[in-house]
Each structure stands twice: as structure tokens, then as C-alpha cells.
Design a protein around this motif. Structure first.
Motif, PDB file in Angstrom:
ATOM      1  N   ASN B 275      -5.456 -15.233  18.912  1.00 41.40           N
ATOM      2  CA  ASN B 275      -6.292 -14.695  19.983  1.00 41.40           C
ATOM      3  C   ASN B 275      -5.601 -13.513  20.660  1.00 41.40           C
ATOM      4  N   GLU B 276      -6.190 -13.054  21.763  1.00 39.26           N
ATOM      5  CA  GLU B 276      -5.628 -11.859  22.399  1.00 39.26           C
ATOM      6  C   GLU B 276      -4.215 -12.055  22.909  1.00 39.26           C
ATOM      7  N   GLU B 277      -3.879 -13.307  23.261  1.00 37.40           N
ATOM      8  CA  GLU B 277      -2.511 -13.550  23.741  1.00 37.40           C
ATOM      9  C   GLU B 277      -1.551 -13.812  22.584  1.00 37.40           C
ATOM     10  N   GLY B 278      -2.079 -13.719  21.379  1.00 34.79           N
ATOM     11  CA  GLY B 278      -1.211 -13.913  20.215  1.00 34.79           C
ATOM     12  C   GLY B 278      -1.009 -15.377  19.865  1.00 34.79           C
ATOM     13  N   VAL B 279      -1.862 -16.267  20.411  1.00 35.16           N
ATOM     14  CA  VAL B 279      -1.721 -17.691  20.078  1.00 35.16           C
ATOM     15  C   VAL B 279      -2.467 -17.960  18.771  1.00 35.16           C
ATOM     16  N   GLY B 280      -1.812 -18.676  17.891  1.00 34.47           N
ATOM     17  CA  GLY B 280      -2.452 -19.037  16.635  1.00 34.47           C
ATOM     18  C   GLY B 280      -2.431 -17.890  15.644  1.00 34.47           C
ATOM     19  N   GLY B 281      -3.096 -18.122  14.536  1.00 32.42           N
ATOM     20  CA  GLY B 281      -3.135 -17.084  13.509  1.00 32.42           C
ATOM     21  C   GLY B 281      -2.290 -17.443  12.312  1.00 32.42           C
ATOM     22  N   ILE B 282      -2.537 -16.722  11.238  1.00 34.56           N
ATOM     23  CA  ILE B 282      -1.865 -17.026   9.975  1.00 34.56           C
ATOM     24  C   ILE B 282      -0.608 -16.173   9.836  1.00 34.56           C
ATOM     25  N   TYR B 283       0.450 -16.776   9.306  1.00 39.76           N
ATOM     26  CA  TYR B 283       1.617 -16.005   8.888  1.00 39.76           C
ATOM     27  C   TYR B 283       1.429 -15.698   7.418  1.00 39.76           C
ATOM     28  N   ASN B 284       1.200 -14.467   7.121  1.00 40.73           N
ATOM     29  CA  ASN B 284       0.882 -14.082   5.753  1.00 40.73           C
ATOM     30  C   ASN B 284       2.126 -13.514   5.079  1.00 40.73           C
ATOM     31  N   PHE B 285       2.921 -14.380   4.473  1.00 34.62           N
ATOM     32  CA  PHE B 285       4.187 -13.969   3.856  1.00 34.62           C
ATOM     33  C   PHE B 285       4.051 -14.073   2.338  1.00 34.62           C
ATOM     34  N   VAL B 286       3.652 -12.999   1.745  1.00 36.27           N
ATOM     35  CA  VAL B 286       3.223 -13.049   0.355  1.00 36.27           C
ATOM     36  C   VAL B 286       4.126 -12.184  -0.527  1.00 36.27           C
ATOM     37  N   THR B 287       4.395 -12.656  -1.725  1.00 42.31           N
ATOM     38  CA  THR B 287       5.144 -11.842  -2.680  1.00 42.31           C
ATOM     39  C   THR B 287       4.198 -11.423  -3.795  1.00 42.31           C
ATOM     40  N   LYS B 288       3.965 -10.134  -3.915  1.00 37.16           N
ATOM     41  CA  LYS B 288       3.071  -9.643  -4.965  1.00 37.16           C
ATOM     42  C   LYS B 288       3.822  -8.617  -5.781  1.00 37.16           C
ATOM     43  N   SER B 300      -2.533  -0.904 -10.281  1.00 35.42           N
ATOM     44  CA  SER B 300      -2.926  -0.253  -9.052  1.00 35.42           C
ATOM     45  C   SER B 300      -3.217  -1.311  -7.981  1.00 35.42           C
ATOM     46  N   TRP B 301      -2.500  -1.250  -6.885  1.00 31.29           N
ATOM     47  CA  TRP B 301      -2.738  -2.174  -5.778  1.00 31.29           C
ATOM     48  C   TRP B 301      -3.547  -1.444  -4.727  1.00 31.29           C
ATOM     49  N   SER B 302      -4.641  -2.031  -4.262  1.00 27.54           N
ATOM     50  CA  SER B 302      -5.222  -1.474  -3.046  1.00 27.54           C
ATOM     51  C   SER B 302      -5.439  -2.617  -2.076  1.00 27.54           C
ATOM     52  N   GLN B 303      -5.141  -2.385  -0.840  1.00 29.69           N
ATOM     53  CA  GLN B 303      -5.271  -3.471   0.118  1.00 29.69           C
ATOM     54  C   GLN B 303      -5.810  -2.983   1.456  1.00 29.69           C
ATOM     55  N   VAL B 304      -6.622  -3.834   2.050  1.00 29.77           N
ATOM     56  CA  VAL B 304      -7.059  -3.591   3.413  1.00 29.77           C
ATOM     57  C   VAL B 304      -6.607  -4.813   4.202  1.00 29.77           C
ATOM     58  N   GLU B 305      -5.638  -4.606   5.065  1.00 30.34           N
ATOM     59  CA  GLU B 305      -5.050  -5.728   5.802  1.00 30.34           C
ATOM     60  C   GLU B 305      -5.522  -5.647   7.238  1.00 30.34           C
ATOM     61  N   THR B 306      -6.391  -6.583   7.629  1.00 32.32           N
ATOM     62  CA  THR B 306      -6.849  -6.501   9.018  1.00 32.32           C
ATOM     63  C   THR B 306      -6.529  -7.780   9.777  1.00 32.32           C
ATOM     64  N   GLY B 307      -6.322  -8.878   9.058  1.00 28.18           N
ATOM     65  CA  GLY B 307      -6.130 -10.153   9.741  1.00 28.18           C
ATOM     66  C   GLY B 307      -4.680 -10.574   9.797  1.00 28.18           C
ATOM     67  N   SER B 308      -4.447 -11.859  10.013  1.00 31.16           N
ATOM     68  CA  SER B 308      -3.129 -12.491  10.093  1.00 31.16           C
ATOM     69  C   SER B 308      -2.398 -12.105  11.359  1.00 31.16           C
ATOM     70  N   SER B 309      -1.723 -13.088  11.950  1.00 35.06           N
ATOM     71  CA  SER B 309      -0.949 -12.734  13.121  1.00 35.06           C
ATOM     72  C   SER B 309       0.283 -11.958  12.675  1.00 35.06           C
ATOM     73  N   ILE B 310       0.855 -12.341  11.540  1.00 32.85           N
ATOM     74  CA  ILE B 310       1.932 -11.529  10.965  1.00 32.85           C
ATOM     75  C   ILE B 310       1.657 -11.311   9.483  1.00 32.85           C
ATOM     76  N   THR B 311       1.672 -10.070   9.076  1.00 26.87           N
ATOM     77  CA  THR B 311       1.550  -9.765   7.656  1.00 26.87           C
ATOM     78  C   THR B 311       2.896  -9.231   7.210  1.00 26.87           C
ATOM     79  N   TRP B 312       3.424  -9.804   6.162  1.00 29.94           N
ATOM     80  CA  TRP B 312       4.755  -9.402   5.711  1.00 29.94           C
ATOM     81  C   TRP B 312       4.720  -9.381   4.201  1.00 29.94           C
ATOM     82  N   LYS B 313       4.370  -8.262   3.631  1.00 30.67           N
ATOM     83  CA  LYS B 313       4.263  -8.240   2.176  1.00 30.67           C
ATOM     84  C   LYS B 313       4.412  -6.845   1.617  1.00 30.67           C
ATOM     85  N   TYR B 314       4.915  -6.788   0.420  1.00 24.48           N
ATOM     86  CA  TYR B 314       5.173  -5.524  -0.247  1.00 24.48           C
ATOM     87  C   TYR B 314       4.722  -5.597  -1.698  1.00 24.48           C
TER      88      TYR B 314
END
Lengths: 411, 480
Positions: B275-288, B300-314
Motif C-alpha cells: 500500500n501507500e505506506e509500503g506495507v505488504g507486497g511481493i518481494y520479486n527476487f528472480v534469476t533469469k 531478447s528480453w523485454s519487460q514491463v515491471e510495475t508491481g512488487s514492493s521490491i523488484t530485484w532481477k537482472y
């Protein structure tokens, strides 16, 4: 490698104006972790070369050892004042400074040192090594515009660690031309810390030549603080060091200042030269124009890490950074990492980085005009370096055997 | 501008996929130990080699330390407080879609992914993954006519164990990093794609991942193999309900392209962002990671990352084959307290390899958006070329945009170019659009969409328009 504690114990007892600083530096040094490759800033460093520095004894010359020609540490020519750091005497002893330049000594110097310590507590090895070992210091206050060039020369004593520190305060509207020269010698190391404080509208043209020779190492730190309206220009050329780490850190305290950095590093043989620059914008409307050029050949390794921080308050910052690299051999290596951290939204920040070799089309063009490939290569390399070297002024190019260097690159 | 922060107001639309499906799930108890790994393997009737693979990974994981170099500042995860396996009950194999729990079908309908083939207008085959298991794969038979295998990893383990044995963990070894080791030990399901020699996959393949339980981690695994001369385009979408707790998503994706093969992998990631205070959400720690193994292969990788509280991927490419090509196109949008640390690695191994990186980061609210990438030209990569472009757009003065490109070259006969810039939506441009009668919000979304154009052009048609809408939605109420 000497253990940190051993190294500290091998240093002479703290004394004189620098007593407090040396003590603090040594305490911090012992507390700091030994650099390893898992620490980001030491990721690529050939650590054994850094550790070698600790094996060198601190340079101390007794009075009678001083070479006759360097007996006078100061010479005044028409257009420049030259200070040599070669002897073990106070480098500012027996020199007559022109009007507008004052020495900072005694209690005043202690106060400045103390204030600076609070602002920039040495956080890593190169700084705390300098704090621990500095036995030569030049403190100057610049009160007005100076047309004369101030030249500070460090000729390293071989088989030893040569450590010095410069503090220059530029008052409002003051200006200075500073030429700093570090020359390495066989199996030596230089540790330097240059602190430059620019008050409002002050101008400083800082040119820095660092030239190593066989097995010489350099740990060069430069901390700059700029107030509103000030202009700081740094032009540097570093080459010939077995290991060199150059770290200019520039802070625009209240913005509206201008910073220009043009640097060139040339790595040959098995040298490793690193530049880690950091520019912090702590106020609005600051400008930065940075160009870093590097050439790597033979088995050398060139590293550039350019960090730019734009704080929330630093709106309308205009910063550009360009890292251009020439990789000339299959066994050489170049690492470059331009970093941007931005919080303000109304800013223009751009960085670019390229790694390539000389352009074939350019070589072809020159060849088509009857110039042999060897000469064409030399010409292009020279042109590549000239952009930076031109800014160092003609007088000092003579000191810089750049032509020899380019020839050696060409072989 | 009269409004306080109108571009900032455009991002705060409620998350519309935040509902929970009330379905009976079978969960194992919380925590992770060797028995849990064995239990997961047993539940899935796995052959011995896979159990060994899992146990080896688990042992490696135990020895590893959770990385913290990205400075993402999330509280340490308690790995004993996560459920490693959850599945909707009645997981017997479905002969047809009619046997799938209607509630599940309804869920996917609500998400806009009708699994019913008649309803599906576009030419897309879908593998739907709900919590830990794949519940349905559409158009399987049609694909089989061309020899294309598209199924869940569990089915592939049963039917094509040889392929799994050869390729699983060949691109991302289990000890590659902390999260890949964890995934290798406990992965539950995911998609498997095999395109035989010379086949151009006749339709777009897609996976849809849905996390439903709040305390379950999602650890899926995707493996795509494109044989000589084949080509495939694969899409991935993700959503999750709203929970106050943070859920871990640690997936591994492996792509293998042989001679002249081409794989296009697109992701639209819209996990719940907190939410707006940063409570909850997915930790998206992905290895691709993709391996361009063959000559002239392309990933060819194309990505649109809009969600997750933390996205950590390369998402990365190892360019092994001669003249192989790697591409990375990314749009990452962060708002509120979201953090994204994403980018790519292009490892040039073979000669005459090429790579292109285009990354667009948009940060609004108090979010932090970083591009971190590596371009490495190895000592045998003669004639390699790379072009990277990283642009950031900042909305509001509390967001931060960072760029950390690592560039390394070891071959003189190669070219690397990197460019980065930062900008904001200028008032002049907005004023101009408004003076032409375009509403403020529309003008902002036009500007954002223009900013991302280079990336959207790379997405499959229907995804592109979806992504455009998604960005407009996410940005609602954030501009000023």
C-alpha cells in the motif's frame, strides 16, 4: 605484507603540528577492515600492490643527506612560485610568498586540520594511510586573485613511502593557478591528500601531473569544497605507476558552482591505474562537465568509477560525465562504471561511456593521404590525449614525456 | 502548475487484482528442512535425479549468505516462516478444462485470462500457474501438431526426463546465487517449452502466475529450449492478492537457444506492490538468464515491471555462440515506497556477438528505481559490440533514480557504447499538449508512453497496448 599494527608501530612517533592528526589517523587505520575484493570499492584492485605500500619505510632524510640542488625548497621565477617537497624541512620554511598568499601555521593550522577531520573523517585506507604518515604539510590561504602559478613538486625518494598533505583556502573572489606534480621513483610510494576550499566566487585551476617510474605507487586523494559561484577546474594526467589510485571528491556545498574535470590516464606494461571520482551536489543549479579518458595497452588494467550524487535540494543541476576508453591490446583490460544517484526531479544529468580501439576509418583516411600506419596511429593517439594535455599548459608539457610515451604505446 | 502533484496523482489507482480466491488449498507446514524438500519431491512423484538435484541445491543454500549489496533495505526474511508448497486441492491430472475447479477458471477470467479456448480470441496458448502448481495449459494439442511441447515442468519431468536432466540448471546452476539455490531446492512448478528443429512456434506462448495464499512463497521454474533454426515468443504475466505481509517470489528462468534459434521472452509484472505506506507486497527476487549457445542465435528480453514492493532481477544473456545476439528492453515503474533494482548482464563470450540494452526507469512517489547492469566483453569476443541506453524519468522530488552500469572490456577489437540520461516531464511540453486541447492526465500519459516507446515497440502486439494502459493506470494521480 606488514600487518596493520606492525606498520603503525614502524612509523615514527607522532610529533609537531601533525601530532593529533597522525594519532587519529593511526587509531582509525587500525579499526578499518583490511581491503578485500568483496568490498565494492576494492573489487578490482590488485590488492597485493596496495599492501606493498605498507612494506615501505616512511621517507625521512637527515639534513646532511639533502642533495645540494634541492637545498632550497623554494624558487621564485617571474611567473611562478615553486615549492619542492623533497627535503625533510618544512616546505614553506624560508620562502617569501607574494602578496595575497598567506601561510596557515601553528594553532590556525591545527584548527583547520581539526575542522577538516570532522568533516571528512578518513573512511578508507588511502585517507587513513595519509593521516597516519603525513610528515609534510603545506597550508595556504589565498586572499586575492593571483596571476602567478603555484607549483608544488613531489619527487619521491626511492625505496620509501612519501606522504604529504596540502590545504589551500581560497577566500571570496580569490583565484589561483595550481600545478601539482608527483614523480615516482624506483620502489616508492606517494600518499597525498589535497584539500581545497573555495569560498564564494573563488576560482581554482588545478592541474595535476602524476608520473610514476619503475615499481612506484600512488595513493592520491583530493577533497574539494565549493561555495556558491566558485569555479573549480581539475585537469589531470596520470601514467607510469605500477599501481595508482586517484580519488577526487568534490562537494558543491550550496550549489550554483561550476566543476570541470578533465582527466587522462595511460596504462602500459602491467600497470593498474584507478580513478574513483565522486561529485556531490548539495545545492541547486550546480554544473559539472567531466571527461575521463583512458588508454590501456600491454597487460595493463585501467579502472574508472565516476559517481555523481544529486540530492533532493539540488534542483536544476546540470551534470554530464563521459568516460572514453581506448583498449589497445588483447591482454589489457578496462573497467568503467559511471554511477548516477539522483533524487531531485528537475535536473539534467547524462553520462556516457565508450570502450573501443582507434577507428579504422580514421586510420584509413590518414593512410590514404600517404601517412604510414605507424605514424597514423601515433597521430591519432596524440590527438586523443591532446584534448586533455593542452589544458595543462605548454610549459609543463615539456616536463611530461608524452611524446616518448606515445611512441612506446605505438610499439 | 496549479495542482500539487498531478503526475503523482495519476499512479495511485487501487490495485484491481487484489482479490483472494476462496478455494481449498493443500499446504504443507511452514519452514524448510531436508524433509520438506523430500516431501515436495515426493508429492510431485519425481525421479531420483531431480530429488538429488534438489537436495544438492538445498545443501548449497544452507552454506550461502543472503546477499545485501543492492542496499534494498528490506527486513531480513525468515525462511522458516514461509510455506514452500501450496496447491488447490484435487490436483489429479485434468483430462480437460471441464474438470478444473470452476472457481479457478473464474479467477483467471477475472484476471482477464480466459482459459476456455473458445473464449480466447487471440492466438495465444496459456499455462496458468496458481500458487505452486500449474492448473491448466491451453492449446496443447494444436501445438503438438508442430512438435512443440508446452506444458508444466511437472509434466515435463514425467514425460521428457532426458531433456530436463540435460538442461535443468545448465544456464543457472543451483549454486549461482542465494535465491537460485533456494528455488532449485523447493521449486514447485512452472512452464516447460521445447521447440524442435526448424519450427517457428505457430502461436504466442504465455504463462500466467498467480499467488493466492498470503504465507506461501512462489518458486516457479521456467525452462525454454529452442533447437536449431526454431523460434518462439513467450509472455509471462503475474498478479497477487493484497496482503499485509510480504510474500517471496524467487523464480528461476532458463533459456537455451541453439544455432540460428531465437527466443523472445516478454514479462508484464504486476504483483501487488504494497500500500501507500509500503506495507505488504511481493518481494520479486528472480534469476533469469538465457544462453545463446548456438551460432547466430538470439535471445531478447523485454519487460514491463510495475508491481512488487521490491523488484530485484537482472535478466541476462550469455552470448556464447558466434554472432549471437542479446537484447534487453525494459520499462520499470516505481511509485510510493516501491524499490526496483533491475537491469541486465550481457556476457560476450563468442566472437562477433552483439547486444543492445534499452532501459527506461520511471520513479514517482518516494520510490527508488535503479538500473544496474553489466556489459562484459571477454578475451575471445573479437568484434563484439554493445549499445546501452538508460533513461530515467523522475516524477516529484522524493523519488530517486540511480544508474550503475558496470562495463568491462578485454578485447581491443570490440565496441561498447553506453548512454544515460535523466529527465522529467517538462512543463513546456505539457503546456503545449494542453494548449492543443488534450487533458492534463492524458498529456502526461502520452509523455510517459512516448518515453517508453522504444520498449513497447518490442512487446508483442496485444501486450504493448496492455502495458501502455497499465502504465497509465499506475501513474494515475502521481503527476504534478
Amino acid at each position: 605484507m606488514k600487518q596493520p599494527k606492525e606498520w603503525i608501530n614502524s612509523l615514527p612517533k607522532p610529533k609537531g603540528t601533525l601530532l593529533d592528526i597522525q594519532k587519529r589517523g593511526r587509531e582509525l587505520f587500525l579499526k578499518q577492515d583490511i581491503p578485500t575484493h568483496s568490498i565494492e570499492e576494492w573489487r578490482l584492485t590488485k590488492l597485493e600492490r596496495l599492501f606493498q605500500i605498507l612494506d615501505l619505510p616512511l621517507s625521512i632524510k637527515s639534513e646532511d643527506e639533502i642533495h645540494p640542488s634541492s637545498n632550497s625548497s623554494f624558487s621564485e621565477q617571474e611567473d611562478k612560485i615553486s615549492i619542492s617537497l623533497e627535503s625533510n624541512q618544512d616546505p614553506l620554511n624560508s620562502i617569501i610568498l607574494p602578496e595575497g598568499i598567506e601561510k596557515i601555521e601553528g594553532e590556525k593550522l591545527k584548527k583547520v586540520l581539526n575542522d577538516n577531520y570532522k568533516k571528512h573523517t578518513p573512511g578508507n585506507w588511502p585517507l587513513s594511510i595519509n593521516y597516519s604518515s603525513t610528515n609534510k604539510i603545506i597550508g595556504l590561504k589565498i586572499n586575492k586573485k593571483n596571476t602567478k602559478e603555484l607549483e608544488i613538486i613531489m619527487n619521491a625518494q626511492s625505496n620509501s613511502l612519501n606522504s604529504y598533505r596540502i590545504i589551500i583556502l581560497l577566500e571570496e573572489n580569490a583565484s589561483l593557478n595550481l600545478l601539482q606534480k608527483d614523480f615516482g621513483s624506483k620502489n616508492s610510494a606517494i600518499s597525498t591528500l589535497v584539500e581545497l576550499h573555495l569560498k564564494k566566487q573563488a576560482k581554482l585551476n588545478h592541474r595535476w601531473i602524476g608520473q610514476g617510474s619503475l615499481d612506484s605507487n600512488l595513493l592520491a586523494n583530493c577533497l574539494v569544497e565549493q561555495s556558491i559561484g566558485s569555479i573549480y577546474s581539475l585537469t589531470s594526467v596520470h601514467n607510469g605507476w605500477s599501481f595508482a589510485r586517484v580519488e577526487p571528491i568534490i562537494t558543491q556545498l550550496d550549489g550554483q558552482a561550476n566543476t570541470i574535470i578533465k582527466s587522462l590516464q595511460i596504462c602500459t606494461k602491467e600497470e593498474q591505474i584507478e580513478t574513483h571520482s565522486h561529485v556531490k551536489f548539495n545545492g541547486p543549479e550546480g554544473n559539472l562537465d567531466q571527461l575521463h579518458k583512458a588508454i590501456a595497452t600491454d597487460k595493463s588494467h585501467s579502472i574508472f568509477n565516476g559517481k555523481i550524487n544529486v540530492e533532493k535540494i539540488a534542483q536544476k543541476t546540470n551534470a554530464s560525465q563521459l568516460s572514453r576508453n581506448l583498449l589497445l591490446s588483447k591482454t589489457a583490460r578496462i573497467d568503467t562504471k559511471p554511477e548516477l544517484e539522483i533524487i531531485a526531479d528537475d535536473v539534467k544529468c547524462a553520462h556516457g561511456a565508450t570502450i573501443s580501439q582507434l577507428q579504422e576509418e580514421e586510420l584509413f583516411y590518414l593512410q590514404s593521404r600517404g601517412i604510414k600506419i605507424r605514424e597514423a596511429t601515433a597521430l591519432l593517439l596524440k590527438a586523443y590525449c591532446q584534448e586533455i594535455i593542452n589544458k595543462i599548459s605548454i610549459n609543463s608539457i615539456a616536463d611530461l614525456p608524452i611524446n616518448n610515451l606515445l611512441e612506446s604505446l605505438n610499439q | 502548475m496549479n495542482k500539487k502533484n498531478p503526475v503523482a496523482d495519476i499512479v495511485s489507482k487501487p490495485y484491481k487484482y487484489g482479490f483472494i480466491t476462496d478455494i481449498e488449498t493443500e499446504k504443507i507446514s511452514k519452514g524448510l528442512n531436508e524433509d520438506v524438500v523430500k516431501l515436495i519431491s515426493k508429492k510431485k512423484n519425481e525421479p531420483d535425479f531431480l530429488l538429488e538435484f534438489r537436495l544438492k541445491a538445498y545443501k548449497q543454500w544452507l552454506k550461502m549468505k543472503e546477499p545485501d549489496w543492492a542496499d534494498l533495505g528490506y527486513p531480513k526474511l525468515n525462511y522458516q516462516d514461509i510455506i514452500y508448497y501450496a496447491a488447490p486441492k484435487k490436483t489429479d491430472k485434468k483430462a480437460s478444462l471441464d474438470e478444473v475447479d470452476p472457481k479457478l477458471l473464474e479467477t483467471f477470467d477475472k484476471l482477464g485470462i480466459p482459459l476456455n479456448e473458445q473464449k480466447r480470441l487471440s492466438n495465444v496458448a496459456v499455462d496458468a500457474v496458481f500458487d505452486s502448481v500449474s492448473i491448466a495449459t491451453t492449446y496443447k494439442e494444436k501445438l503438438a501438431e508442430d512438435g512443440v511441447v508446452f506444458c508444466s515442468i511437472s509434466e515435463a519431468v514425467e514425460e521428457y526426463p532426458e531433456l530436463i536432466k540435460t538442461y535443468l540448471g545448465s544456464v543457472v546452476p543451483s549454486n549461482d546465487n542465494f535465491f537460485s539455490a533456494l528455488n532449485s531446492a523447493v521449486f514447485s512448478d512452472g512452464s516447460f517449452v521445447f521447440i524442435p528443429k526448424g519450427v517457428n512456434c505457430p502461436m504466442e506462448l504465455s504463462s500466467y502466475f498467480r499467488i493466492n495464499s498470503g504465507d506461501t512463497g512462489q518458486f516457479e521454474r521456467t525452462l525454454i529450449i529452442a533447437e536449431e533454426g526454431s523460434s518462439v515468443s513467450y509472455l509471462e504475466g503475474c498478479t497477487a492478492p493484497m496482503f499485509d505481509t510480504n510474500t517471496l517470489h524467487a523464480a528461476v528462468v532458463e533459456l537455451i537457444a541453439l544455432d540460428d534459434a531465437s527466443i523472445k521472452y516478454s514479462t508484464v509484472q504486476n504483483w501487488y506492490a504494497g500500500n501507500e505506506e509500503g506495507v505488504g507486497g511481493i518481494y520479486n527476487f528472480v534469476t533469469k538468464r538465457g544462453n545463446c549457445k548456438g551460432k547466430r542465435s538470439k535471445i531478447s528480453w523485454s519487460q514491463v515491471e510495475t508491481g512488487s514492493s521490491i523488484t530485484w532481477k537482472y535478466p541476462s544473456c550469455v552470448l556464447q555462440g558466434e554472432q549471437s545476439i542479446g537484447e534487453f528492453y525494459s520499462v520499470a515503474l516505481t511509485n510510493n515506497l516501491q524499490k526496483a533494482d533491475t537491469g541486465t548482464k550481457m556476457i560476450h563470450v563468442g566472437p562477433h556477438t552483439k547486444s543492445t540494452i534499452v532501459s527506461k526507469g520511471i520513479s514517482a512517489g518516494k520510490s527508488r528505481n535503479s538500473y544496474r547492469g553489466l556489459v562484459q566483453i571477454g578475451s575471445k569476443a573479437k568484434g563484439a559490440r554493445n549499445y546501452s541506453q538508460c533513461d530515467s524519468m523522475l516524477i516529484g522530488d522524493n523519488a530517486s533514480a540511480n544508474t550503475y552500469p558496470y562495463i568491462r572490456s578485454q578485447h581491443p577489437d570490440s565496441n561498447i557504447e553506453h548512454e544515460a540520461s535523466t529527465c522529467r516531464i517538462s512543463e513546456d511540453q505539457l503546456f503545449y499538449l494542453q494548449s492543443r486541447g488534450i487533458g492534463f492526465e492524458e498529456a502526461v500519459s502520452m509523455m510517459v508512453s512516448g518515453f517508453c516507446r522504444d520498449v513497447f515497440n518490442q512487446l508483442p502486439m496485444e501486450f504493448a497496448s496492455e502495458a501502455d494502459k497499465l502504465l497509465a493506470l499506475k501513474l494515475e494521480g502521481s503527476v504534478g
